[in-house]
Scaffold this active site. Sequence first.
Site: not given
Length: 514
Positions: A282, A294, A326-327, A355, A455
């Site tokens: 992603h 990420d 994707e998130e 990923d 994140h």
Amino acid sequence: MRFTLRRGAGLATATAALVLPLISTAPADADPDVTQLARTISAPAVKQHLQRLQEIADANGGTRAAGTPGFTASRDYVADKLRKAGYKVTIQPFEFPFFEEHSTALMQQVSPEPKVYAPTPPDGSAVGEFATMTYSGTGDVTATLQNVDLVLPPGPTPSTSNSGCEASDFAGFTAGNIALMRRGTCDFVVKAQNAQAAGAVGAIIFNEGQEGRTATLRGNLGTPVSIPVVGTSFAVGEELSSPAGTVVRLKTDTTSEIRTTHNVIADSKWGDASKVVHLGAHLDSVLAGPGINDNGSGSAAILEVATKLSKIPTKNRLRFSFWSAEELGLLGSEHYVASLTPAERAKIKLYLNFDMVASTNYALKIFDGDDSDATGAPAGPPGSDEIEKLFEKYFDTLRQGHVGSDFDGRSDYGPFIDAGIPAGGLFTGAEGAKTPAEQALFGGTAGAPYDPCYHQACDTIANINDKALALNTGAIATAAVVYAFSRDLPGPDARAAAAALRHSDSHPHGSPTS
């Protein structure tokens, strides 16, 4: 051989050594030039892509999230590289619900007792007494609170409250009021949409009250609504429910709307189009940061593999996909798989997912295709165990430790597994804590997150472990080349089945939203 990364020792040399197992794992009929070319797939080249993704984020508010200019620029960068390498590039559009909370929400009781409730900030750095629900609308309203089918105190069984789940619950509701509802039975969005349809100018949904269901709700509506919607703890909701006529101010500052984003899908011009070897990662980040580990790391790694293999005539067709959203719940890969015809789906012989392959406190994790780790997690479709064994052989050749990772549905392999396509891939860990056993294998810090910037805004180019990136780049290159040339791809042996049809005497082989 054991790989040791020395400070200042060029990663090009290190990664070239890492792809030496191609000599022993590549099919016997592979062109020697292929193994030579694979040695040129290096971590420094991957880092150059990561640097470019960092620059894109820096120029676009620090993010590359789906639906933002940062993602669009990332998409264009990847697509341009792939086109120049000679791939047929498809930009696949799809709609998705976009949400961003711009500033901290406000909730206060105006009367009969003035009180300001502690908010949960947009970055989630603290959990207050209430939180804006994902896909809440924006607004600043002061109105009378009206209870909607509340039954208090709560019963002993969770999810028995029916508050706000039916339009009939709003019989007699006064338009212009704020609806107060309790969690239970139906999805949050059903409650919010029913309140909106009844003329509510805002909605407060509080936790249900049983053990484990008392904390502040941080819910996801799943689709945009136009009124402010917040979740609260059970204690706050119970407090607001009495007396009747309580006046509340509710303020949210969000963007909640349907936007269009794109997957980038690149097909090689070489190989049998009925035997597709599919690699994916992603490309989007979360809104909070640039997403360089990420998942810039997985995207950059497969981009470099794609560009280096583009000129090589392979036996099987290579496809590289860069997913969006994707998130937000694997939306890009789900859209792609759902859009395939049965014939197109049957051509994809395996899917490899990458990923987060460079976490700073990494573990080298291989997706457990057959639940050989005996965790009780679902195994992948037949052939997934073969993919797992290929990656294990690669790391074993390097005398490099590795561990399994469950197919837990958190990344883009999920839709492919659901479609029955053999899958596998690599992962270096996210917010979970590294175990002492993993520390013994990989170094780092036990008890600390694999990626301390998961994140967050600090997921920058500085959040990359070069050794993990080099090891995994070599593994990705190995798998791509092996499967690009293999006559016997993972899964049931189709050749034996065909032989059985030709020869009657032969024997076929067997092989929270609510």
